[in-house]
Design an enzyme around this catalytic site. Sequence first.
Site, PDB file in Angstrom:
ATOM      1  N   ARG A   1     111.667  39.651 -34.238  1.00 31.50           N
ATOM      2  CA  ARG A   1     110.375  39.300 -34.841  1.00 31.50           C
ATOM      3  C   ARG A   1     109.235  40.114 -34.244  1.00 31.50           C
ATOM      4  O   ARG A   1     108.254  40.429 -34.930  1.00 31.50           O
ATOM      5  CB  ARG A   1     110.123  37.794 -34.678  1.00 31.50           C
TER       6      ARG A   1
ATOM      7  N   GLY B   1     122.726  39.298 -38.904  1.00 32.53           N
ATOM      8  CA  GLY B   1     122.264  38.478 -40.024  1.00 32.53           C
ATOM      9  C   GLY B   1     120.743  38.363 -40.032  1.00 32.53           C
ATOM     10  O   GLY B   1     120.111  38.364 -41.096  1.00 32.53           O
TER      11      GLY B   1
ATOM     12  N   ARG C   1     129.113  37.484 -44.861  1.00 29.83           N
ATOM     13  CA  ARG C   1     128.227  36.330 -44.667  1.00 29.83           C
ATOM     14  C   ARG C   1     127.380  36.047 -45.909  1.00 29.83           C
ATOM     15  O   ARG C   1     126.968  36.961 -46.614  1.00 29.83           O
ATOM     16  CB  ARG C   1     127.369  36.554 -43.406  1.00 29.83           C
TER      17      ARG C   1
ATOM     18  N   SER D   1     117.689  26.599 -41.568  1.00 30.97           N
ATOM     19  CA  SER D   1     117.969  27.966 -41.118  1.00 30.97           C
ATOM     20  C   SER D   1     116.669  28.709 -40.872  1.00 30.97           C
ATOM     21  O   SER D   1     115.848  28.869 -41.777  1.00 30.97           O
ATOM     22  CB  SER D   1     118.790  28.695 -42.190  1.00 30.97           C
TER      23      SER D   1
ATOM     24  N   ASP E   1     123.486  28.212 -31.721  1.00 30.10           N
ATOM     25  CA  ASP E   1     124.146  29.343 -31.056  1.00 30.10           C
ATOM     26  C   ASP E   1     124.835  28.926 -29.747  1.00 30.10           C
ATOM     27  O   ASP E   1     125.579  29.713 -29.166  1.00 30.10           O
ATOM     28  CB  ASP E   1     123.122  30.443 -30.763  1.00 30.10           C
TER      29      ASP E   1
ATOM     30  N   ARG F   1     129.447  35.622 -29.110  1.00 24.93           N
ATOM     31  CA  ARG F   1     129.346  34.328 -28.414  1.00 24.93           C
ATOM     32  C   ARG F   1     130.728  33.715 -28.142  1.00 24.93           C
ATOM     33  O   ARG F   1     130.904  32.968 -27.192  1.00 24.93           O
ATOM     34  CB  ARG F   1     128.455  33.370 -29.191  1.00 24.93           C
TER      35      ARG F   1
HETATM   36  C1  S3P Z   1     118.431  33.183 -35.866  1.00 25.08           C
HETATM   37  C2  S3P Z   1     118.660  31.994 -36.471  1.00 25.08           C
HETATM   38  C3  S3P Z   1     119.949  31.283 -36.420  1.00 25.08           C
HETATM   39  C4  S3P Z   1     120.831  31.802 -35.293  1.00 25.08           C
HETATM   40  C5  S3P Z   1     120.846  33.291 -35.198  1.00 25.08           C
HETATM   41  C6  S3P Z   1     119.448  33.848 -35.038  1.00 25.08           C
HETATM   42  C7  S3P Z   1     117.109  33.806 -36.031  1.00 25.08           C
HETATM   43  O1  S3P Z   1     120.612  31.465 -37.660  1.00 25.08           O
HETATM   44  O2  S3P Z   1     122.146  31.327 -35.436  1.00 25.08           O
HETATM   45  O3  S3P Z   1     121.636  33.712 -34.090  1.00 25.08           O
HETATM   46  O4  S3P Z   1     116.773  34.736 -35.275  1.00 25.08           O
HETATM   47  O5  S3P Z   1     116.352  33.377 -36.921  1.00 25.08           O
HETATM   48  P1  S3P Z   1     120.267  30.508 -38.911  1.00 25.08           P
HETATM   49  O6  S3P Z   1     118.809  30.475 -39.016  1.00 25.08           O
HETATM   50  O7  S3P Z   1     120.885  31.145 -40.112  1.00 25.08           O
HETATM   51  O8  S3P Z   1     120.892  29.193 -38.558  1.00 25.08           O
END
Ligand code: S3P
Length: 446
Positions: free
Chosen positions: A26, A93, A121, A166, A313, A386
């Site tokens: 971010r 992701g 995913r 999420s 996590d 992890r």
């Molecule tokens: C994250 C949000 C989580 C987490 C990932 C990082 C983020 O995923 O599991 O490791 O940086 O916004 P979700 O928001 O899809 O649960």
Amino acid sequence: MDWHIHKAQTLHCELEVPGDKSISHRAVMLASLAQGSCVIRGFLPGEDCLSTMEAFRALGVNIERLAPTTLVIHGTSGKFHAPAGDLDCGNSGTTMRLLSGLLAAQPFESRLVGDASLSKRPMKRVIEPLARMGAHIEAETRPDRPPLKVHGGSLKAIDYVSPVASAQVKSAILLAGLFAEGSTSVSEPNLSRDHTERMFEYFGISVKRSGLRASVEGGQRPQPRDFRVPGDISSAAFWIVAAAVRPGWRLRLKQVGLNPSRTGLLGILTRMGARVREFEHSNLGEPIGTLEIEGAALKATRIEGKEIPNVIDELPILAVAAALAEGTTIIADAAELRVKETDRLAAIASHLKAMGVNVVEHPDGLEITGRKSLQGATLDSLGDHRIAMAFAIAGLFADSETVITGTECVNTSYPGFYEVLQKVLAHRLGADPLVISQEPEEAIEV
Ligand code: S3P
């Protein structure tokens, strides 16, 4: 590379961990959107965050890397260039989902690709709300899997009720909302990590928050601000659990992020019997402080409901804590773990069973019956950082050798983990506490 792990004698350590992964992503995004230059310190030089950095460079943002953890980012006020080729999100992701939100508003087409794990995913969770805002995003192969082709354009505000808790979904929509006309809102069923909301505020973007709903008015851009990324509590979690499960073992963690939407692990370990103390030292956008952990003979617990997003996590390493606690721990409402870097519920169940633990797997969770020590086993990371680290920690409590194969994936979030592990393995009872710091940063002038 394979890791060979044997039983640890003790853990008595003062430690700093690398920068927070979620916050590093971010920080690059907000600084790239800013109306001026920002210095980011404590950036995580892990592969996931480097994928984000390279993607923004490909979008025309000038990012200088003065040291592995120090970036100077010259923001473009949200005007990016069409990339010359695909944007490679690697294993991340967060990169793919948050970038989808930003690219949805750009007046060009881009293509987001990922590695084999990311290509499996689900992306419908961002495609669907962004389509409601007017974006056109195509998943090329199956209905909702990467690669994604994003045809950007003008967006309209929405009021979205997300079916999943999420932070990636919430953040993709809020980032797109900066470019939409009017006020964009997202509500989630339980609170997920709130780094985007906090960092918006720190960078001068006004966000309205009320309970599980966050709203942002379109047209705002971040002010240029310098920012320090705290240590990653999700990386610290491996050492926290290692210290928490044995009476007399102790850990002090410095410069770690203490955002309450991420510290659920501490409450759970306290409930299980460990002694945990938190000291917040500063709060410039994100709370940063020190943690002290003293181990104990842990007792089983239940982890479910609104606690799950807060430890999403940490569940692999909490499962290891459960495997060493007295009684049967129940983890429920955690079906999201099946769509992480690997199916983590299946991976935890099969690996704990290989270590001699009694585990029952449910569609949305696990029942884990603890034992005093574990059996060594050869376990594959399944390409999931992890899983590799959680079971490396499990190996510290096994009566015979544990081997973890396929450990390269750990570089996505915690470069240097194995070096710390080797120091812990070499540490002897009665020796001075181990002290492990991150590299000091040079003072820089921009
Ligand atoms: C994250 C949000 C989580 C987490 C990932 C990082 C983020 O995923 O599991 O490791 O940086 O916004 P979700 O928001 O899809 O649960």
